[in-house]
Design an enzyme around this catalytic site. Structure first.
Site, PDB file in Angstrom:
ATOM      1  N   LYS A  67      25.179  51.256  47.549  1.00 54.50           N
ATOM      2  CA  LYS A  67      26.408  51.329  47.125  1.00 54.50           C
ATOM      3  C   LYS A  67      26.494  49.849  46.357  1.00 54.50           C
ATOM      4  O   LYS A  67      25.700  48.940  46.845  1.00 54.50           O
ATOM      5  CB  LYS A  67      27.481  51.552  48.378  1.00 54.50           C
ATOM      6  CG  LYS A  67      27.347  50.496  49.372  1.00 54.50           C
ATOM      7  CD  LYS A  67      28.326  50.963  50.478  1.00 54.50           C
ATOM      8  CE  LYS A  67      27.832  49.949  51.771  1.00 54.50           C
ATOM      9  NZ  LYS A  67      28.692  50.383  53.009  1.00 54.50           N
TER      10      LYS A  67
ATOM     11  N   ARG B 141      38.898  53.406  59.912  1.00 51.90           N
ATOM     12  CA  ARG B 141      38.928  53.274  58.500  1.00 51.90           C
ATOM     13  C   ARG B 141      39.148  54.457  57.940  1.00 51.90           C
ATOM     14  O   ARG B 141      39.758  55.120  57.981  1.00 51.90           O
ATOM     15  CB  ARG B 141      37.775  52.400  57.775  1.00 51.90           C
ATOM     16  CG  ARG B 141      37.856  50.993  58.296  1.00 51.90           C
ATOM     17  CD  ARG B 141      36.725  49.990  57.416  1.00 51.90           C
ATOM     18  NE  ARG B 141      35.520  50.804  57.229  1.00 51.90           N
ATOM     19  CZ  ARG B 141      34.459  50.232  56.885  1.00 51.90           C
ATOM     20  NH1 ARG B 141      34.478  48.890  56.716  1.00 51.90           N
ATOM     21  NH2 ARG B 141      33.422  50.823  56.449  1.00 51.90           N
TER      22      ARG B 141
ATOM     23  N   TYR C 269      34.801  18.019  41.186  1.00 50.43           N
ATOM     24  CA  TYR C 269      36.285  17.837  41.293  1.00 50.43           C
ATOM     25  C   TYR C 269      36.560  17.229  42.426  1.00 50.43           C
ATOM     26  O   TYR C 269      36.003  17.443  43.562  1.00 50.43           O
ATOM     27  CB  TYR C 269      36.854  19.178  41.281  1.00 50.43           C
ATOM     28  CG  TYR C 269      36.458  20.188  40.164  1.00 50.43           C
ATOM     29  CD1 TYR C 269      36.937  19.499  38.716  1.00 50.43           C
ATOM     30  CD2 TYR C 269      36.088  21.558  39.940  1.00 50.43           C
ATOM     31  CE1 TYR C 269      36.719  20.103  37.701  1.00 50.43           C
ATOM     32  CE2 TYR C 269      36.084  22.213  38.813  1.00 50.43           C
ATOM     33  CZ  TYR C 269      36.337  21.715  37.418  1.00 50.43           C
ATOM     34  OH  TYR C 269      36.117  22.160  36.410  1.00 50.43           O
TER      35      TYR C 269
ATOM     36  N   MET D 177      33.257  26.887  39.315  1.00 54.75           N
ATOM     37  CA  MET D 177      33.072  28.111  38.756  1.00 54.75           C
ATOM     38  C   MET D 177      31.631  28.333  38.359  1.00 54.75           C
ATOM     39  O   MET D 177      31.017  29.500  38.492  1.00 54.75           O
ATOM     40  CB  MET D 177      34.060  28.569  37.738  1.00 54.75           C
ATOM     41  CG  MET D 177      34.001  30.035  37.441  1.00 54.75           C
ATOM     42  SD  MET D 177      35.085  30.592  35.943  1.00 54.75           S
ATOM     43  CE  MET D 177      36.656  30.344  36.687  1.00 54.75           C
TER      44      MET D 177
END
Ligand SMILES: *Cc1c(COP(=O)(O)O)cnc(C)c1O
Length: 411
Positions: free
Chosen positions: A34, A132, A265, A313
């Site tokens: 998956k 679940r 940053y 990013m």
């Protein structure tokens, strides 16, 4: 390499890991592919796992299941997360086993089966403590009752009964024993309803390796297939699993800066001393978690160096200290732990440890000093710890623009 970063997937490691688990579990294995094979690529991983002896493929969705069929895999596939209005007709035609947890899903599947003129093969999922998917103790008798009715009518075939463990990652916590008992009860109820499925399965990687009572007919193997120790060891762990993925990049820019220079940053990220900064063209869009700031390290210039400042990013900055770093130098973000065997029985190639210098055991052969184990490439497990997350999340988070390259079995 013209790409900025590359995830090299060692398919021999996938095969070896499958072999390791098979040897311990002694059951048939389902390769869980998956989420694009946990980020490794579902099709190449499936091919390697089947060649190594896996008999089943496991996915969660229609798209994933049909993609496996389109790639030519004709053997058993189980898919287990579907909307009640999913395209069950296509899945039935493609001969995909459907994990079924609710009566409305079963009704919808039967409707699709009648339309397509062939029975659906289903595997009924019991909720044994995870809360679940799966039918819990209250709903299970109804689910198996309907399934038996439809089986008698000829619209479904119930091939399996299965469940998933809550303590799957650690095997502690909420009690594997209690879940096995609940699973046994679910099987009894199904039997009383008249069902005689071929398969029962409960175990994931951790359980397959360490909880014999959970093994039944088939174990569903995800994390261990990809070479990450399901018990949290930073390297291959007690079962000597081999990390399948190595995430590589290269230095894109280098600058020598004085103390007090701002890095990435944020006004508060400044260098403490004169140092060399190396730009790495990988960021959180590529799967380097922002949350790992302040702890993350990469392999650069023959050693581990910290990432400094925020992970952005698309890029981040490595503090290379006084290392003689140059543009184009290779960087390993994570990969197999030192001492892990690679194809051909060599050590992971690293400074001071040439390929092929160690024998089958591979821990500390000639040229591989003891203790080096703690100083090699970072591993997925370490990245997970640095970001306070799981290795699954690191692996599935590796972004689409990271090129996947496959090292085939036998090389
Ligand atoms: C993802 C998944 C697995 C694989 O679990 P690992 O712990 O990665 O081996 C097995 N079973 C189910 C139902 C899953 O969703």
């Amino acid at each position: 390499m013209s790409v900025l970063a590359e995830a090299e997937v060692d398919l021999a490691a996938v095969a070896a890991n499958l072999d390791t688990v098979a040897g311990v579990a002694g059951t048939e294995l389902m390769a869980v592919v998956k989420a694009d094979g946990f980020g490794h690529g579902a099709v190449p991983v499936a091919r390697a796992a089947l060649a190594a002896g896996a008999t089943w493929l496991g996915v969660t969705s229609t798209g994933e299941a049909l993609a496996l069929r389109a790639a030519g895999f004709a053997g058993p596939v189980l898919s287990w997360l579907h909307r009640p209005d999913d395209d069950f007709g296509r899945l039935i035609s493609a001969d995909v086993d459907l994990g079924v947890s609710t009566v409305p899903h079963l009704h919808a599947i039967v409707e699709a089966a009648s339309r397509s003129g062939r029975p659906a093969t289903v595997q009924l999922k019991a909720d044994t403590g995870l809360s679940r998917n799966g039918a819990n103790r209250v709903d299970w008798p109804d689910l198996v009752g309907w399934a038996r009715k439809y089986e008698v009518e000829g619209s479904v075939r119930v091939r399996g009964i299965w469940s998933h463990l809550a303590g799957a990652d650690t095997l502690d916590g909420r009690g594997v024993g209690r879940q096995v008992a609940a699973f046994e009860e679910a099987r009894r109820i199904a039997r009383t309803a008249g069902l005689r499925p071929d398969l029962a399965h409960l175990a994931n990687s951790a359980a397959a390796l360490a909880a014999p009572a959970t093994r039944y007919d088939l174990c569903r193997i995800g994390l261990a297939l990809y070479g990450v120790d399901p018990f949290g060891a930073p390297g291959g762990g007690a079962y000597r699993l081999r990390a399948a993925m190595t995430l590589r990049s290269t230095v894109l820019n280098v600058k020598r800066v004085p103390a007090g220079t701002g890095v990435s940053y944020g006004p508060d990220r400044v260098t403490e001393r004169p140092t060399t900064l190396a730009l790495l063209p990988l960021g959180y869009a590529d799967g380097l978690p922002r949350a790992a700031e302040g702890r993350a390290e990469v392999w650069l210039g023959g050693t581990r160096r910290p990432i400094v400042g925020r992970i952005a990013m698309d890029q981040c900055v490595v503090d290379a200290g006084d290392l003689p770093v140059a543009i184009g130098d290779p960087v390993v973000v994570f990969g197999p732990a030192p001492g892990t065997c690679l194809t051909g029985g060599g050590c992971v190639v690293r400074p001071g440890c040439a390929a092929g210098t160690a024998g089958g055991g591979c821990v500390a052969g000639p040229g591989c000093a003891a203790g080096e184990t703690d100083a090699g490439w970072p591993t997925v497990a370490e990245w997970a710890a640095w970001a306070r997350t799981s290795p699954h999340e690191i692996l599935t988070g590796i972004g689409a623009r990271v090129a996947r390259r496959y090292r085939p079995v036998g090389r």
